[in-house]
Design an enzyme around this catalytic site. Structure first.
Site, mmCIF file in Angstrom:
data_model
loop_
_atom_site.group_PDB
_atom_site.id
_atom_site.type_symbol
_atom_site.label_atom_id
_atom_site.label_comp_id
_atom_site.label_asym_id
_atom_site.label_seq_id
_atom_site.Cartn_x
_atom_site.Cartn_y
_atom_site.Cartn_z
ATOM 1 N N ALA A 1 -4.913 -6.932 -14.694
ATOM 2 C CA ALA A 1 -4.918 -7.887 -14.218
ATOM 3 C C ALA A 1 -3.006 -8.557 -14.649
ATOM 4 O O ALA A 1 -3.024 -8.184 -15.824
ATOM 5 C CB ALA A 1 -5.659 -9.036 -14.543
ATOM 6 N N ASP B 1 -5.372 -7.984 -0.139
ATOM 7 C CA ASP B 1 -4.694 -8.046 -2.296
ATOM 8 C C ASP B 1 -5.451 -7.494 -2.767
ATOM 9 O O ASP B 1 -6.277 -8.590 -4.099
ATOM 10 C CB ASP B 1 -4.463 -9.462 -1.397
ATOM 11 C CG ASP B 1 -2.908 -10.617 -0.662
ATOM 12 O OD1 ASP B 1 -2.619 -9.425 -0.970
ATOM 13 O OD2 ASP B 1 -3.686 -11.913 -0.289
ATOM 14 N N VAL B 2 -6.028 -6.725 -2.800
ATOM 15 C CA VAL B 2 -6.591 -6.345 -3.404
ATOM 16 C C VAL B 2 -6.204 -5.147 -4.465
ATOM 17 O O VAL B 2 -6.862 -4.720 -5.552
ATOM 18 C CB VAL B 2 -8.182 -5.268 -2.613
ATOM 19 C CG1 VAL B 2 -8.883 -6.303 -1.888
ATOM 20 C CG2 VAL B 2 -7.751 -3.658 -2.165
ATOM 21 N N GLY B 3 -5.145 -4.924 -4.597
ATOM 22 C CA GLY B 3 -4.463 -3.986 -5.831
ATOM 23 C C GLY B 3 -3.621 -2.423 -5.227
ATOM 24 O O GLY B 3 -3.389 -2.049 -5.363
ATOM 25 N N LYS B 4 -3.590 -2.234 -3.653
ATOM 26 C CA LYS B 4 -3.396 -1.366 -2.772
ATOM 27 C C LYS B 4 -1.443 -0.924 -3.867
ATOM 28 O O LYS B 4 -1.932 0.869 -3.814
ATOM 29 C CB LYS B 4 -2.537 -0.988 -2.451
ATOM 30 C CG LYS B 4 -4.885 -1.429 -1.457
ATOM 31 C CD LYS B 4 -4.996 -1.250 0.665
ATOM 32 C CE LYS B 4 -4.071 -1.615 1.130
ATOM 33 N NZ LYS B 4 -4.322 -3.192 0.839
ATOM 34 N N THR B 5 -0.943 -1.412 -3.373
ATOM 35 C CA THR B 5 0.461 -1.643 -4.369
ATOM 36 C C THR B 5 0.178 -1.034 -5.629
ATOM 37 O O THR B 5 1.603 -0.325 -5.452
ATOM 38 C CB THR B 5 1.462 -2.716 -3.811
ATOM 39 O OG1 THR B 5 1.365 -2.838 -2.264
ATOM 40 C CG2 THR B 5 3.064 -2.122 -4.054
ATOM 41 N N GLU C 1 0.372 4.688 1.827
ATOM 42 C CA GLU C 1 -0.435 3.170 1.457
ATOM 43 C C GLU C 1 -0.592 1.906 2.834
ATOM 44 O O GLU C 1 0.037 2.273 3.839
ATOM 45 C CB GLU C 1 0.423 2.980 0.568
ATOM 46 C CG GLU C 1 -0.388 1.161 0.412
ATOM 47 C CD GLU C 1 0.324 -0.331 -0.296
ATOM 48 O OE1 GLU C 1 -0.051 -1.668 -0.856
ATOM 49 O OE2 GLU C 1 1.803 0.101 -0.918
ATOM 50 N N LYS D 1 4.827 3.814 3.858
ATOM 51 C CA LYS D 1 3.814 2.745 4.359
ATOM 52 C C LYS D 1 3.959 2.124 5.854
ATOM 53 O O LYS D 1 5.018 2.337 6.711
ATOM 54 C CB LYS D 1 4.426 1.947 3.217
ATOM 55 C CG LYS D 1 4.035 0.042 3.973
ATOM 56 C CD LYS D 1 2.300 -0.911 3.144
ATOM 57 C CE LYS D 1 1.781 -2.051 3.533
ATOM 58 N NZ LYS D 1 0.734 -1.727 2.887
ATOM 59 N N ASP E 1 6.508 -3.769 0.210
ATOM 60 C CA ASP E 1 5.617 -2.145 -1.032
ATOM 61 C C ASP E 1 5.268 -1.554 -1.280
ATOM 62 O O ASP E 1 5.481 -1.210 -2.486
ATOM 63 C CB ASP E 1 4.042 -2.561 -0.209
ATOM 64 C CG ASP E 1 3.673 -4.189 -0.153
ATOM 65 O OD1 ASP E 1 4.045 -5.224 -0.053
ATOM 66 O OD2 ASP E 1 2.597 -4.226 0.991
#
Length: 252
Positions: free
Chosen positions: A215, A16-20, A112, A41, A54
């Protein structure tokens, strides 16, 4: 056999750090540069049949094509999720072969990862001594096969990110896997002193902060919870404009 395609690896310091979104922005910038892009993926978890994962979401935003190596319904790390669903994950070699085939048909393949870079996406033989089979080892396999690779590290903006970034880069460095730079996966509209201080500290440590993704850019998508990808055309266009502004220089 290697190809002229570039394989971009999106690795994370954590989940949940923004990879997608980083994947979607990179894919969009590449598509706008006239490249044919595949998003792969290796291990999608927490998503049921028919739901967008994703890679599906990133492809929808960017216009690229989405592919998955495996899919499990439980929102867990890939090995645990696959075991609960009763199947064995593909081996790293199988993933490398699949990515190699994609690289023959596309100009760029974006891979990813799942969670942080050390999370396993494959496992050894039952009863064998544990050894890691993670995204870093997949990068190694592909590099050894002669594929051109670029690795981007996605991190969060707040507390803890200095430690997570240093640990992740150190781990990759031990495997002789260079990182092109860092991407902040979710940058607040009004960053606090903590966020601004983190970026300054990362720069002072010698890391290149390549992009800060605003964000809310993903409009609330969550794999396993979102069922439809129905953005207005204007919203998709706005996303692609933002992606070009953020990542255009990285693919020029």
């Amino acid at each position: 056999m290697s190809s002229s395609a570039v394989i971009y690896h999106i690795v994370g310091t954590d989940t949940d750090v923004g990879k997608t979104l980083a994947t979607a922005c990179l894919a969009s910038a590449l598509e706008q540069a006239g490249k044919r892009v595949a998003i792969y993926k290796p291990a999608q978890t927490g998503v049921g049949p028919g739901q967008p994962g994703d890679a599906d979401f990133a492809a929808y935003l960017s216009g690229a094509r989405a592919f998955e190596g495996s899919r499990a319904s439980r929102p867990l790390a890939p090995v645990a999720a696959a075991r609960l669903d009763g199947f064995t994950l593909p081996s790293l070699q199988k993933h490398a072969e699949r990515i190699g085939l994609l690289s023959a048909d596309y100009d760029a393949v974006i891979v990813e990862g799942s969670g942080g870079v050390t999370v396993d996406m494959a496992e050894g033989e039952p009863g064998s001594t544990y050894r890691p089979y993670n995204h870093a080892h997949l990068i190694e396999l592909l590099t050894q096969a002669g594929h051109r690779a670029k690795t981007f590290l996605v991190a969060r903006s707040g507390l803890g990110t200095l430690n997570h970034c240093q640990l992740t880069v150190s781990y990759l460095s031990q495997l002789n896997l260079p990182v092109e730079g860092l991407i902040i996966g979710s940058w607040p509209a009004q960053p606090s002193y903590i966020e601004e201080s983190n970026v300054c500290a990362l720069t002072e440590m010698g890391y290149r902060v390549l992009a800060r993704i605003p964000a809310g850019l993903g409009r609330g998508f969550s794999a396993g919870e979102s069922h439809d990808l129905l953005w207005p055309d204007a919203a998709l266009e706005d996303f692609r404009v933002t992606a070009q502004q953020l990542f255009g220089a990285l693919v020029a």
